[in-house]
Design an enzyme around this catalytic site. Structure first.
Site, PDB file in Angstrom:
ATOM      1  N   ARG A  59       0.729  -1.430  -0.495  1.00 14.43           N
ATOM      2  CA  ARG A  59       0.259   0.103   0.100  1.00 14.43           C
ATOM      3  C   ARG A  59       0.734   1.172   0.189  1.00 14.43           C
ATOM      4  O   ARG A  59       0.568   2.336  -0.210  1.00 14.43           O
ATOM      5  CB  ARG A  59      -0.899  -0.051   1.033  1.00 14.43           C
ATOM      6  CG  ARG A  59      -2.155   1.552   1.117  1.00 14.43           C
ATOM      7  CD  ARG A  59      -3.478   0.696   1.870  1.00 14.43           C
ATOM      8  NE  ARG A  59      -3.398   0.357   2.938  1.00 14.43           N
ATOM      9  CZ  ARG A  59      -3.182   0.697   4.514  1.00 14.43           C
ATOM     10  NH1 ARG A  59      -2.911   1.864   4.061  1.00 14.43           N
ATOM     11  NH2 ARG A  59      -2.438   0.145   5.563  1.00 14.43           N
ATOM     12  N   TYR A 112     -15.415  14.498 -16.385  1.00 13.42           N
ATOM     13  CA  TYR A 112     -16.117  13.086 -15.831  1.00 13.42           C
ATOM     14  C   TYR A 112     -17.635  12.925 -15.457  1.00 13.42           C
ATOM     15  O   TYR A 112     -17.421  13.451 -14.201  1.00 13.42           O
ATOM     16  CB  TYR A 112     -15.154  11.747 -15.938  1.00 13.42           C
ATOM     17  CG  TYR A 112     -15.524  10.981 -16.123  1.00 13.42           C
ATOM     18  CD1 TYR A 112     -15.304   9.998 -17.002  1.00 13.42           C
ATOM     19  CD2 TYR A 112     -14.940  10.214 -14.484  1.00 13.42           C
ATOM     20  CE1 TYR A 112     -15.225   8.496 -17.028  1.00 13.42           C
ATOM     21  CE2 TYR A 112     -15.465   8.979 -14.192  1.00 13.42           C
ATOM     22  CZ  TYR A 112     -15.861   8.386 -15.509  1.00 13.42           C
ATOM     23  OH  TYR A 112     -16.087   6.594 -15.145  1.00 13.42           O
ATOM     24  N   ASP A 186      -7.352  17.384 -15.531  1.00  8.46           N
ATOM     25  CA  ASP A 186      -7.188  15.681 -15.085  1.00  8.46           C
ATOM     26  C   ASP A 186      -6.753  15.904 -16.893  1.00  8.46           C
ATOM     27  O   ASP A 186      -7.567  16.339 -18.193  1.00  8.46           O
ATOM     28  CB  ASP A 186      -9.023  15.760 -14.852  1.00  8.46           C
ATOM     29  CG  ASP A 186      -9.610  14.468 -15.951  1.00  8.46           C
ATOM     30  OD1 ASP A 186      -8.221  13.396 -16.161  1.00  8.46           O
ATOM     31  OD2 ASP A 186      -9.969  13.450 -15.477  1.00  8.46           O
ATOM     32  N   LYS A 211      -7.405   4.214 -19.426  1.00  2.00           N
ATOM     33  CA  LYS A 211      -7.704   4.378 -20.819  1.00  2.00           C
ATOM     34  C   LYS A 211      -6.971   4.295 -21.643  1.00  2.00           C
ATOM     35  O   LYS A 211      -6.274   3.523 -21.944  1.00  2.00           O
ATOM     36  CB  LYS A 211      -8.581   6.045 -20.419  1.00  2.00           C
ATOM     37  CG  LYS A 211      -9.372   6.031 -19.535  1.00  2.00           C
ATOM     38  CD  LYS A 211     -10.911   5.184 -20.021  1.00  2.00           C
ATOM     39  CE  LYS A 211     -11.496   5.644 -18.563  1.00  2.00           C
ATOM     40  NZ  LYS A 211     -11.859   7.320 -18.300  1.00  2.00           N
TER      41      LYS A 211
HETATM   42  C1  LIG Z   1     -12.728   7.501 -17.038  1.00  2.00           C
HETATM   43  C2  LIG Z   1     -12.385   8.650 -17.004  1.00  2.00           C
HETATM   44  C3  LIG Z   1     -12.131   8.998 -15.505  1.00  2.00           C
HETATM   45  C4  LIG Z   1     -12.511   7.881 -13.859  1.00  2.00           C
HETATM   46  O1  LIG Z   1     -11.398   6.732 -14.644  1.00  2.00           O
HETATM   47  P1  LIG Z   1     -11.225   5.303 -14.184  1.00  2.00           P
HETATM   48  O2  LIG Z   1     -10.350   4.663 -14.148  1.00  2.00           O
HETATM   49  O3  LIG Z   1     -13.445   4.586 -14.757  1.00  2.00           O
HETATM   50  O4  LIG Z   1     -12.063   5.174 -12.408  1.00  2.00           O
HETATM   51  C5  LIG Z   1     -11.400  10.035 -15.090  1.00  2.00           C
HETATM   52  N1  LIG Z   1     -11.381  10.877 -16.283  1.00  2.00           N
HETATM   53  C6  LIG Z   1     -12.347  10.691 -17.432  1.00  2.00           C
HETATM   54  C7  LIG Z   1     -11.583  12.341 -18.082  1.00  2.00           C
HETATM   55  C8  LIG Z   1     -12.297   9.860 -18.057  1.00  2.00           C
HETATM   56  O5  LIG Z   1     -12.212   9.723 -19.101  1.00  2.00           O
END
Ligand SMILES: *Cc1c(COP(=O)(O)O)cnc(C)c1O
Length: 398
Positions: A59, A112, A186, A211
């Site tokens: 962790r 998101y 982000d 992603k």
């Molecule tokens: C998918 C996504 C998230 C969240 O990510 P997870 O890995 O599904 O928790 C946050 N921001 C954006 C822009 C995303 O496309």
């Protein structure tokens, strides 16, 4: 890897790697262990006190995950990086680190869906006030800033309509007001290949590693990047004590594997998406196309300045409305109806009923997210095949 001037593709393969001295394995092994032994009590004590380097418990850190963290930091141009279990794990770990009751947060209204839910329905339960505004409008930021503002949070390009914010201008404005306010971006849609918010003035970056970074649709993961001291706080408080959203070593291994082809994949995603955006723009059954590489797109000029290419996500409004959008999706044979993005497969979804269902219909309207909006994550297939599939889908609407 000593050479900081290596190209992006070289860094994606080599940066952060550690030579395996035990068996000389080329690929970083998966250290699938929860804990690490100490030779004696004194060694354990020194490691807990931070007087001696080394691993204690997964962790807090793990050798496989560390290599990945250092690689992603090199790609993003960050001092440090902490890997977490998901993108939302990154969002929650960073906010628990930055905020306390009585603080104020400014966030863009277009986010998101689950990030919006975390801020709107989650953080506000703990005495943090959140103002949702349009960060592409600097006057709105100016008006929203307060003495107790702790963070300004944005996505650019934003999910799902690719709205662009000017990272340099936002960071300057916020830091001129008060330099301690954290500007957090982000960077999931752009990835470190196309845009580096830290170099443009932001204080921290988060990623959904689910992603493009992993890129193969088989992992849930996230990252937080920024200055060393701050990342240390995220690791030892936000992550270790608050969320516990730890990335497993096997996930780290899969992302390391995915990153070997990162540059190749991104070039293909971007080239395919540009062609699809052009195709959709001239299509008589499309009302509007959202893609930062199109001259007609509102954020085009800022995107030109702060992005290297324009990414793999295209959104568009189908003529007619919600029913036509849904019928189009249901008619497709190659494009798969699924949320998530950045995979080899082309994925198509309907934000109003799927990714952005945490928004009420009034909130969707306020953000200009129409019920006829369709979002495509353009995959790595041959682009003619994707276009032929869309053409078939449109023909079913007649
Ligand atoms: C998918 C996504 C998230 C969240 O990510 P997870 O890995 O599904 O928790 C946050 N921001 C954006 C822009 C995303 O496309």
């Amino acid at each position: 890897m000593e050479n900081k001037n290596y190209g992006f593709g070289t860094k994606a393969i080599h940066a952060g790697n550690k030579k395996d001295k035990t068996y000389q394995a080329l690929t970083m092994p998966i250290y699938q262990t929860s804990t690490f032994y100490f030779n004696d009590c004194e060694e354990g004590g020194r490691k807990f006190a931070g007087e001696e380097e080394g691993y204690i418990y997964t962790r807090l850190g793990n050798p496989t995950t560390s290599v990945l963290e250092q690689k992603v930091a090199a790609l993003e141009g960050a001092e440090d990086c902490v890997a977490v279990a998901s993108g939302i794990g990154a969002v929650s770990s960073i906010f628990w680190t930055m905020c306390k009751a009585g603080d104020h947060v400014i966030a863009d209204g277009t986010l998101y869906g689950c990030t919006f839910a975390y801020l709107n329905h989650g953080l506000t339960r703990y005495g943090v006030e959140v103002s949702f505004i349009d960060t592409s409008n600097l006057d709105e930021i100016k008006k929203a800033l307060k003495p107790n503002t702790a963070a300004v949070y944005l996505e650019t390009p934003a999910n799902p309509n690719l709205k662009i914010a000017n990272i340099t201008a936002v960071s300057e404005l916020v830091h001129n007001y008060k330099k301690e306010i954290m500007v957090v971006c982000d960077n999931t849609f752009a990835t470190p290949y196309l845009q580096n918010p830290l170099k443009l003035g932001a204080d921290a970056v988060i990623h959904s590693g689910t992603k493009y970074l992993n890129g193969h649709g088989d992992v849930i993961a996230g990252f937080v990047l920024g200055k060393k001291d701050f990342i240390n706080q995220v690791r030892l408080f936000g992550l270790k004590d608050m969320t516990g959203a730890v990335m497993g070593p096997f996930e780290a291994f899969l992302i390391l594997r995915g990153l070997k082809t990162f540059e190749l994949r991104m070039d293909r995603h971007c080239d395919n998406a540009m062609k699809i955006a052009n195709y959709l723009e001239q299509h008589p059954m499309v009302d509007k196309v959202f893609y930062p590489g199109l001259k007609s797109f509102e954020g085009y000029e800022i995107a030109q300045k702060q992005m290297r290419k324009f990414g793999g996500i295209v959104a568009f409004e189908v003529k007619g409305g919600r029913a036509e959008g849904i019928k189009l999706l249901n008619s497709l044979k190659l494009c798969t109806i699924a949320v998530s993005l950045g995979d080899a497969e082309t994925l198509i979804e309907h934000p109003a009923s799927m990714t952005h269902s945490p928004y009420s219909s009034e909130e969707l309207k306020e953000q200009g997210i129409s019920e006829s909006l369709v979002r495509i994550s353009v995959g790595l297939e041959n682009v003619e095949d994707i276009i032929a599939d869309l053409e078939y889908g449109f023909s079913c609407l007649k």
